[in-house]
Motif scaffolding. Structure first.
Motif, mmCIF file in Angstrom:
data_model
loop_
_atom_site.group_PDB
_atom_site.id
_atom_site.type_symbol
_atom_site.label_atom_id
_atom_site.label_comp_id
_atom_site.label_asym_id
_atom_site.label_seq_id
_atom_site.Cartn_x
_atom_site.Cartn_y
_atom_site.Cartn_z
ATOM 1 N N LEU A 178 0.325 -84.410 67.797
ATOM 2 C CA LEU A 178 -0.066 -85.129 66.344
ATOM 3 C C LEU A 178 -1.672 -85.006 65.902
ATOM 4 C CD1 LEU A 178 1.868 -88.153 66.372
ATOM 5 C CD2 LEU A 178 2.434 -86.213 65.805
ATOM 6 N N GLY A 179 -2.635 -85.031 66.855
ATOM 7 C CA GLY A 179 -4.164 -83.962 66.137
ATOM 8 C C GLY A 179 -4.796 -85.564 66.573
ATOM 9 N N GLN B 35 10.816 -97.873 62.724
ATOM 10 C CA GLN B 35 10.546 -96.464 62.842
ATOM 11 C C GLN B 35 9.078 -97.077 62.390
ATOM 12 O OE1 GLN B 35 13.507 -93.142 62.175
ATOM 13 N NE2 GLN B 35 13.882 -94.919 60.836
ATOM 14 N N ILE B 36 8.278 -96.217 62.447
ATOM 15 C CA ILE B 36 7.076 -96.239 62.161
ATOM 16 C C ILE B 36 6.726 -94.736 61.215
ATOM 17 C CG2 ILE B 36 4.518 -96.233 62.753
ATOM 18 C CD1 ILE B 36 4.871 -96.446 65.961
ATOM 19 N N GLY B 37 5.865 -95.007 59.930
ATOM 20 C CA GLY B 37 5.598 -94.281 58.846
ATOM 21 C C GLY B 37 4.400 -93.506 59.161
ATOM 22 N N LEU B 38 4.420 -92.742 58.959
ATOM 23 C CA LEU B 38 2.540 -91.974 58.983
ATOM 24 C C LEU B 38 2.697 -91.193 57.723
ATOM 25 C CD1 LEU B 38 2.881 -91.050 62.632
ATOM 26 C CD2 LEU B 38 1.672 -92.735 61.817
ATOM 27 N N LEU B 39 1.703 -91.493 57.435
ATOM 28 C CA LEU B 39 1.717 -90.286 55.294
ATOM 29 C C LEU B 39 0.390 -88.846 56.346
ATOM 30 C CD1 LEU B 39 0.097 -93.112 53.461
ATOM 31 C CD2 LEU B 39 2.174 -92.650 53.762
ATOM 32 N N VAL B 40 1.475 -88.249 55.736
ATOM 33 C CA VAL B 40 0.508 -86.700 55.278
ATOM 34 C C VAL B 40 0.186 -86.483 53.904
ATOM 35 C CG1 VAL B 40 1.173 -86.218 57.461
ATOM 36 C CG2 VAL B 40 2.537 -85.260 55.511
ATOM 37 N N PRO B 41 -0.379 -85.520 54.113
ATOM 38 C CA PRO B 41 -0.699 -85.288 52.561
ATOM 39 C C PRO B 41 -0.337 -84.184 51.408
ATOM 40 C CG PRO B 41 -2.942 -84.519 53.899
ATOM 41 C CD PRO B 41 -1.182 -84.818 54.718
ATOM 42 N N SER B 42 0.769 -83.841 51.000
ATOM 43 C CA SER B 42 1.398 -83.188 50.919
ATOM 44 C C SER B 42 2.642 -82.536 51.237
ATOM 45 C CB SER B 42 1.032 -81.610 49.961
ATOM 46 O OG SER B 42 1.147 -81.274 51.821
ATOM 47 N N TYR B 43 3.652 -82.312 50.464
ATOM 48 C CA TYR B 43 5.337 -81.932 50.888
ATOM 49 C C TYR B 43 4.958 -80.571 51.470
ATOM 50 C CZ TYR B 43 9.790 -80.011 50.111
ATOM 51 O OH TYR B 43 11.309 -78.964 50.431
ATOM 52 N N GLU B 44 3.877 -79.710 51.014
ATOM 53 C CA GLU B 44 3.924 -78.768 52.189
ATOM 54 C C GLU B 44 3.350 -79.395 53.341
ATOM 55 O OE1 GLU B 44 3.225 -77.822 48.316
ATOM 56 O OE2 GLU B 44 2.351 -79.159 48.875
ATOM 57 N N SER B 45 2.506 -80.545 54.196
ATOM 58 C CA SER B 45 2.117 -80.585 55.078
ATOM 59 C C SER B 45 3.869 -80.807 55.342
ATOM 60 C CB SER B 45 1.179 -82.188 55.264
ATOM 61 O OG SER B 45 0.120 -82.218 54.292
ATOM 62 N N VAL C 12 6.167 -79.191 55.455
ATOM 63 C CA VAL C 12 6.472 -78.103 55.923
ATOM 64 C C VAL C 12 5.783 -77.171 57.353
ATOM 65 C CG1 VAL C 12 6.860 -75.213 55.131
ATOM 66 C CG2 VAL C 12 7.250 -77.368 53.635
ATOM 67 N N PHE C 13 4.530 -78.107 57.007
ATOM 68 C CA PHE C 13 4.014 -77.176 58.237
ATOM 69 C C PHE C 13 4.395 -78.059 59.047
ATOM 70 C CE2 PHE C 13 0.115 -78.887 60.764
ATOM 71 C CZ PHE C 13 -0.301 -77.919 60.983
ATOM 72 N N TRP C 14 3.993 -79.506 59.552
ATOM 73 C CA TRP C 14 4.641 -80.024 60.613
ATOM 74 C C TRP C 14 6.600 -79.530 60.937
ATOM 75 C CZ3 TRP C 14 1.907 -82.782 63.463
ATOM 76 C CH2 TRP C 14 0.490 -82.768 63.283
ATOM 77 N N LYS C 15 7.092 -79.443 59.998
ATOM 78 C CA LYS C 15 7.838 -79.093 60.225
ATOM 79 C C LYS C 15 7.862 -77.500 61.168
ATOM 80 C CE LYS C 15 12.937 -78.128 59.549
ATOM 81 N NZ LYS C 15 13.356 -76.988 59.677
ATOM 82 N N VAL D 264 -6.508 -81.368 65.653
ATOM 83 C CA VAL D 264 -6.017 -79.405 66.691
ATOM 84 C C VAL D 264 -5.221 -79.042 65.497
ATOM 85 C CG1 VAL D 264 -6.516 -80.148 68.639
ATOM 86 C CG2 VAL D 264 -4.056 -80.359 67.843
ATOM 87 N N VAL D 265 -4.972 -80.455 64.366
ATOM 88 C CA VAL D 265 -4.172 -79.846 62.784
ATOM 89 C C VAL D 265 -5.638 -79.982 61.957
ATOM 90 C CG1 VAL D 265 -3.102 -81.123 61.245
ATOM 91 C CG2 VAL D 265 -2.610 -81.541 64.418
ATOM 92 N N GLU D 266 -5.310 -78.724 61.087
ATOM 93 C CA GLU D 266 -5.852 -78.432 59.431
ATOM 94 C C GLU D 266 -6.319 -79.615 59.109
ATOM 95 O OE1 GLU D 266 -3.635 -75.156 57.970
ATOM 96 O OE2 GLU D 266 -3.248 -74.997 59.740
ATOM 97 N N LEU D 267 -7.591 -79.121 57.970
ATOM 98 C CA LEU D 267 -7.848 -80.437 57.709
ATOM 99 C C LEU D 267 -6.595 -81.284 56.761
ATOM 100 C CD1 LEU D 267 -9.659 -82.715 56.577
ATOM 101 C CD2 LEU D 267 -10.387 -80.964 54.884
ATOM 102 N N GLN D 268 -5.922 -79.402 55.805
ATOM 103 C CA GLN D 268 -4.972 -80.062 54.757
ATOM 104 C C GLN D 268 -4.088 -81.077 54.980
ATOM 105 O OE1 GLN D 268 -6.210 -77.361 55.666
ATOM 106 N NE2 GLN D 268 -4.812 -75.532 54.985
#
Length: 313
Positions: A28-29, A80-90, A92-95, A148-152
């Motif tokens: 998860l970084g 369940q726990i929600g964790l926020l990521v910046p965007s929809y593209e994020s 896709v990255f995580w999937k 270990v996960v890129e900034l965006q």
């Protein structure tokens, strides 16, 4: 006027601190911001992961219990726990990342009116990555550059938390009438409440489900902590909790913050915790999470405590 400014942290059970440490840092970084022990049972690790300094609202906390069994899922539990990521593209990255690392996950879908990706850690703890879509986050959150996960695409902090109960109204009334949460939506057996109107960093989804209560085990959620500024505010809430008829622990000094605990009518354990003094009270920012930190009242037992713990990297 005293208000709840969002989630503070959330605490879970793990059977294996080594595997837990690996997943939350290397998959998860997140930054391990504090390696300490359960102050009520110092023979077990208490690990905190979060942003650069473990800011309130970013903290995932785990108690290691090597003898704990598996969770038997049910109602009257934080589920369940929600964790926020910046965007929809994020998402896709995580999937793609989860597929490459063999992390159990679903498809990108919708949850709490946001794009979402459900996943689980190796112990079955259920989490959801949620698209923050460029919305505001608390000013105190600060990204960790060495992730270990890129900034965006890095995880920003905690978002929507799901609580499943037999009696929705009891929990809803506690959130609304006692803490001043806003009702964002309600449909029969599901409702959404926000400590800060329109913001997911203090959002709780309540689902009403009949059946047996959950039996906690590895990967289960022990309690949710909600956030207040300081000890004066905490003492105010202590009186409110008691006036409501709940049994409060009173103010407890956890060294890194002050807190109190109570169970609402369905048996859900809540903690109310202060923002400070924070994890840098006994560590520099650079050194956070590296050494075993102990509160002063346990320091004289350091050799005994370290002797009973399996070392972590």
């Amino acid at each position: 006027m005293h208000t709840i400014s969002g989630h503070h942290h959330i605490s879970m059970l793990t059977k294996n601190a080594q595997k837990n440490n690996q997943f939350y840092q290397k998959v998860l970084g997140l930054r391990r911001v504090k390696k300490t022990v359960n102050q009520d049972n110092p023979e077990m690790y208490h690990l905190f992961y979060g942003d650069l300094t473990g800011s309130a609202g970013t903290e995932l906390s785990f108690f290691e219990m090597p003898k704990v069994g598996s969770t038997v899922r049910g109602t009257n539990a934080i589920t369940q726990i929600g964790l926020l990521v910046p965007s929809y593209e994020s998402l896709v990255f995580w999937k793609n990342r989860f597929e490459s690392l063999d992390v159990q996950h679903g498809e990108i879908t919708r949850y709490a009116d946001r794009d979402a990706l459900h996943f689980e850690d190796s112990e079955g703890l259920r989490m959801i990555l949620l698209n923050n879509n460029g919305e505001v986050v608390p000013e105190n959150w600060s990204g960790w550059e060495d992730s270990v996960v890129e900034l965006q695409h890095r995880i920003l902090g905690m978002g929507t938390v799901e609580i499943t109960v037999r009696n929705l109204d009891r929990l809803a009334n506690t959130l609304k009438d006692m803490f001043g949460y806003t009702e964002a939506s309600r449909f029969d057996t599901e409702a959404v409440y926000q400590s800060v109107a329109g913001q997911s960093f203090g959002e709780i989804v309540i689902k009403q489900v009949e059946g047996p209560s959950e039996k906690p085990g590895k990967g289960s959620i022990h309690h949710l902590a909600i956030r207040v500024k300081n000890e004066d505010e905490l003492r105010y809430w202590d009186e409110i909790v008691k006036a409501r008829g709940f049994q409060s622990t009173g103010v407890v000094d956890r060294f890194y913050f002050q807190s109190l605990y109570f169970r609402e009518s369905n048996g859900i354990l809540f903690e109310i915790a202060t923002d400070g003094p924070g994890f840098t009270t006994d560590s520099t920012v650079d050194a956070l999470g590296k050494a075993l930190d102990l509160p002063p009242f346990l320091e004289e037992r350091r050799a005994e405590i370290e002797g009973k713990l399996i070392p972590l990297d």
